[in-house]
Scaffold this active site. Structure first.
Site, mmCIF file in Angstrom:
data_model
loop_
_atom_site.group_PDB
_atom_site.id
_atom_site.type_symbol
_atom_site.label_atom_id
_atom_site.label_comp_id
_atom_site.label_asym_id
_atom_site.label_seq_id
_atom_site.Cartn_x
_atom_site.Cartn_y
_atom_site.Cartn_z
ATOM 1 N N GLY A 202 0.841 -1.194 0.000
ATOM 2 C CA GLY A 202 0.000 0.000 0.000
ATOM 3 C C GLY A 202 0.872 1.236 0.000
ATOM 4 O O GLY A 202 2.089 1.161 -0.196
ATOM 5 N N GLY B 102 1.826 5.148 1.989
ATOM 6 C CA GLY B 102 1.799 5.792 3.300
ATOM 7 C C GLY B 102 3.082 5.555 4.065
ATOM 8 O O GLY B 102 4.011 4.912 3.574
ATOM 9 N N SER B 103 3.113 6.086 5.272
ATOM 10 C CA SER B 103 4.332 6.088 6.077
ATOM 11 C C SER B 103 4.865 4.686 6.334
ATOM 12 O O SER B 103 6.052 4.411 6.129
ATOM 13 C CB SER B 103 4.040 6.783 7.416
ATOM 14 O OG SER B 103 5.148 6.694 8.261
ATOM 15 N N GLU C 108 0.062 -1.839 -7.057
ATOM 16 C CA GLU C 108 -0.794 -0.878 -7.751
ATOM 17 C C GLU C 108 -0.043 0.403 -8.091
ATOM 18 O O GLU C 108 -0.119 0.916 -9.192
ATOM 19 C CB GLU C 108 -1.981 -0.505 -6.848
ATOM 20 C CG GLU C 108 -2.930 -1.636 -6.539
ATOM 21 C CD GLU C 108 -3.953 -1.243 -5.498
ATOM 22 O OE1 GLU C 108 -3.640 -0.422 -4.606
ATOM 23 O OE2 GLU C 108 -5.076 -1.751 -5.564
ATOM 24 N N ASN D 43 -11.262 6.237 3.278
ATOM 25 C CA ASN D 43 -11.025 6.252 1.836
ATOM 26 C C ASN D 43 -11.876 5.171 1.162
ATOM 27 O O ASN D 43 -12.817 5.455 0.451
ATOM 28 C CB ASN D 43 -9.542 6.017 1.538
ATOM 29 C CG ASN D 43 -8.663 7.121 2.095
ATOM 30 O OD1 ASN D 43 -9.050 8.285 2.097
ATOM 31 N ND2 ASN D 43 -7.503 6.771 2.581
ATOM 32 N N LYS E 25 -3.580 8.787 17.938
ATOM 33 C CA LYS E 25 -3.986 9.952 18.741
ATOM 34 C C LYS E 25 -3.289 9.957 20.106
ATOM 35 O O LYS E 25 -3.961 10.002 21.153
ATOM 36 C CB LYS E 25 -5.513 9.971 18.935
ATOM 37 C CG LYS E 25 -6.301 9.978 17.631
ATOM 38 C CD LYS E 25 -6.851 11.351 17.307
ATOM 39 C CE LYS E 25 -7.577 11.312 15.970
ATOM 40 N NZ LYS E 25 -7.563 12.569 15.258
#
Lengths: 495, 495
Positions: B263, B265-266, B288, B378, B402
């Site tokens: 995927g 992201g970080s 992808e 998403n 958080k």
């Protein structure tokens, strides 16, 4: 005997069930034949249970194709000799044992199981124990009435024990089509393009030197019940057939439909009966389990071909099958479950997947396995393989259970086996919800209106409307979302 | 111009964005190019929004490959002109619109979307609007930096509008491999056996007479951010690489691993960086999205090939890509998402699927889409395609979010996108849980011990122990199972 064990060098391996059972030691993993209660070994399990009766701490892992009978799953569970059980079961004693966590049960997509055995994910298979109709001249194994995961157990096991069952006629030879894919990175396309294609051999190729014992038996499989069709099931079937007719009319399904997959049970039987009574002819059945009613549909021409991984017939059904074998030979084929349930094949041929839900929620998530979120019923079996890879995925369920104390349509399912992304159609006796392309709120409206029982429509609407105040894509009030189940656990009534 | 629109008979179709936008009428379904914010049309959308500014009730359905940029998803959502949106998005304005149910959003497995368009499940595609680098002499379309679902939109749409983007260099011609399978019952095996195989054409074959407008533009894609790697992500990557090393050691993975899917992201970036720093070489990337870091790994020889459906590079990344195109040409390939995400191909080549979870529960179910069960983030994108069909399915997540007010490991996920049947491995910065072959209770013990944050371990153990008193396969106390989420909704803290 010469007819059943054609490989002469293996005659010396013919022995008693007791002797063969002695090869199975505590700590071993046993991989057996069997898919639905048919074609599983019975003589060696019985001898094993007797042998270890007084042995404390005797534990083995039991891996099978899918469910097996009382004379394997049942007696093992009752004897307390199972440590791990995979990938599927339907037996009362086994269910009790795994729900009390006496047995570690892993509930696996059937199409995943065989390859993951080869990948080494589940440890070594010490002994493969398979029921056979015949051992060929080369020492290869001809299965009986189911194939399941026998090919992978035979290829991966250190030792093989064969139960030759003389009650299973030699006519079965030729009905099997055994193909095992290579593993990545060397896997090739599975060459099955048309459901009628034969792509493998009529036997399981094994290294004959791995066959350590051959036991001759005439034990019968446990008799197989056939779920009766009730009025609700008939109505579900009617709703579904009406939908098929409409899909053909608008051009989204061809006149001969697409290969049908069907679970087992009352609703599944009603659906096949409904198709039999419909205008549809010359259909293909590409599924797991071939029951008596499939023979009916073959006889009358509704089906022209049936492919599965098990012949799960009643005693009368088997009699009929064997008596008319010349006719059925070209119309019925058994495959390993790695092929019958293979998503590559299912997606290519474009299955219509029809499975039963324990419950569905208003957003289209389906629970196929757990009662009130916790208690395992059977397992996911092949429902995920077919649902995800299908052309069209359908779930059926009566709208209520337990005389209305349970609604099968709930605000949130207590366990998810098939997600909102995977479920196209939900059908109850009330009607049919077509979820394709709908947003969660639209799905909820369609399911409540078309599928929920009238007694539960208003409470479901109230749940949805209250949750919608939160203004979210999938409206839920988390404190209430499982409250119906909670209430049932406490009061035995959802209302 | 001759270089960009080689088909002379189509020169008469070159027109303004405004003129082209005028072909899009209220009630229509628009299928556009674009996958991640790259390669999507920008000029016609801008003109359309201007055109209908004062038109009340103008609504269209917007179907894309996956996410597209602010200059398509964003301005359409802000103008309030979307009725239905499929199959994936990541835009702030669109997210807001679908969470307020102003837009009907259906969140679909990307591999399902293209075929289900052809099956007619989502209605007619009125207009395909695709960004192109070139139109060939035959009138065929060469896409730009992503392919997504453009082939199916072009084949199914009544009309096609092409945006020729002169900012996308002609060097892109040749990087695409376009193959569209037949539909059941006529589908053949997808002939992709090795991830490097070319099986199609370098352009989208279309009926040129369907091309009704060609707009020349030089609008840039929205700049693409690249998620920075933090310490937690680095530790997750370290845990995962250690696991790969162990799997190679015990023979469950080959030395060159198997084709990696990742995927974005970080955490995904940290994992690729970790692989770069590891001993692994000559790997295949079959995924992808091809980002800047994939170029790094290609350059240094960690990757020898990368296949995707979009080139999602930073401006500097694109500069580097185009400058060294001769080198990358043989190492990078773009495919339609129906092929990049195809379970048939993924299962055959044996992907290692690495995706991020929003949260996972102690039994191994994963939520990839919904915040606190209700709010869409998403969408599922391709995570389900890869996870289910993979050789090995992995989910990563930091153990808390958080500042610890949220535990990513919970008693029960508030939404299920990947079921317990589909998740092999869960990794957090705390450690890794290998769930293969474990029963639910064993999974819970492994996840709590290895993945949960120390602050949440005890509450999770308490939940499990209390639930186990009910003596069930998957122990849950339904009244408490979502109480952590409920508490967060009320107090902004799970504890």
């Amino acid at each position: 005997m010469e007819e059943r064990v054609k490989c002469k060098s293996l005659h010396s391996k013919i022995t008693s069930a007791k002797e063969a059972a002695g090869m199975i030691k505590s700590g071993m993993t046993l991989g057996t034949s069997g898919f639905t209660p048919t074609g599983y070994p019975k003589a060696v399990p019985e001898a094993l249970v007797k042998m270890v009766e007084k042995e404390e701490d005797f534990k083995i892992n039991l891996y099978t194709g899918a469910s097996v009978g009382q004379s394997l799953d049942g007696i093992f569970a009752e004897a307390g000799i199972i440590s791990k059980r995979m990938p599927y079961q339907t037996n009362n004693s086994m269910r009790k044992a795994l729900n009390s966590c006496d047995v570690h049960y892993a509930d696996i997509h059937l199409s995943h199981f065989s390859q993951q055995i080869r990948y080494g994910f589940y440890g070594k298979i010490d002994v493969a124990l398979v029921e056979a109709a015949q051992i060929t001249e080369e020492g290869y194994i001809v299965p009986t009435t189911s194939i399941g995961a026998s090919p992978v157990f035979c290829s991966e096991a250190e030792h093989i024990i064969v139960e030759i069952n003389t009650k299973k006629p030699l006519e079965l030879c030729g009905i099997h089509d055994i193909y095992q894919p290579e593993d990545p990175p060397n896997r090739q396309p599975i060459p099955l393009v048309n459901p009628v294609d034969r792509i493998g051999k009529p036997y399981i190729e094994v290294d004959p030197s791995k066959i350590k014992a051959i036991v001759i038996t005439d034990l019968e499989d446990d008799p197989i019940g056939f779920a009766p069709v009730d009025e609700n099931s008939r109505q579900i079937a009617k709703n579904l057939i009406g939908f098929f007719e409409k899909e053909v009319e608008v051009g989204r399904l061809p006149e001969k439909l697409l290969p049908l997959q069907s679970g087992v049970g009352s609703v599944a039987n009603a659906v096949l009966k409904g198709i039999s009574d419909s205008r549809f002819k010359d259909l293909i059945f590409y599924s797991e389990v071939i029951q008596d009613n499939v023979l009916d549909l073959l006889d009358e021409g509704t089906f022209k071909f049936a492919s599965g991984t098990s012949l799960t017939l009643s005693p009368e059904g088997f009699q009929r099958f064997y008596q008319n074998f010349d006719e059925y030979r070209s119309k019925v084929l058994l495959r390993p479950m790695e092929i019958s349930n293979n998503p590559e094949v299912i997606r290519r041929i474009g299955s219509i997947a029809m499975n039963t839900a324990i419950e569905a929620d208003i957003f289209g998530n389906v629970n196929s396995t757990h009662i009130m979120g916790s208690k395992m019923m059977n397992g996911i079996g092949g429902s995920g393989d077919f649902t995800r890879a299908s052309y069209l995925s359908i779930f059926t369920t009566p709208s209520i259970a337990k005389n209305g104390d349970i609604s099968s349509i709930v605000p949130m399912v207590s366990h998810v086996d098939h997600t909102e992304h995977d479920v196209n159609i939900i059908v109850t006796e009330q009607g049919l919800a077509d979820l394709r392309g709908l947003s969660p709120v639209q799905r909820a409206e369609a399911i409540i209106e078309n599928c929920a029982h009238p007694d539960y429509q208003k409470p479901l609407e109230e749940y949805l409307n209250k949750a919608k105040e939160g203004s979210c894509h999938t409206p839920h009030t988390l404190g209430d979302s499982l409250s119906w189940h909670e209430k049932f656990v406490q009061t035995k009534k959802m209302r």
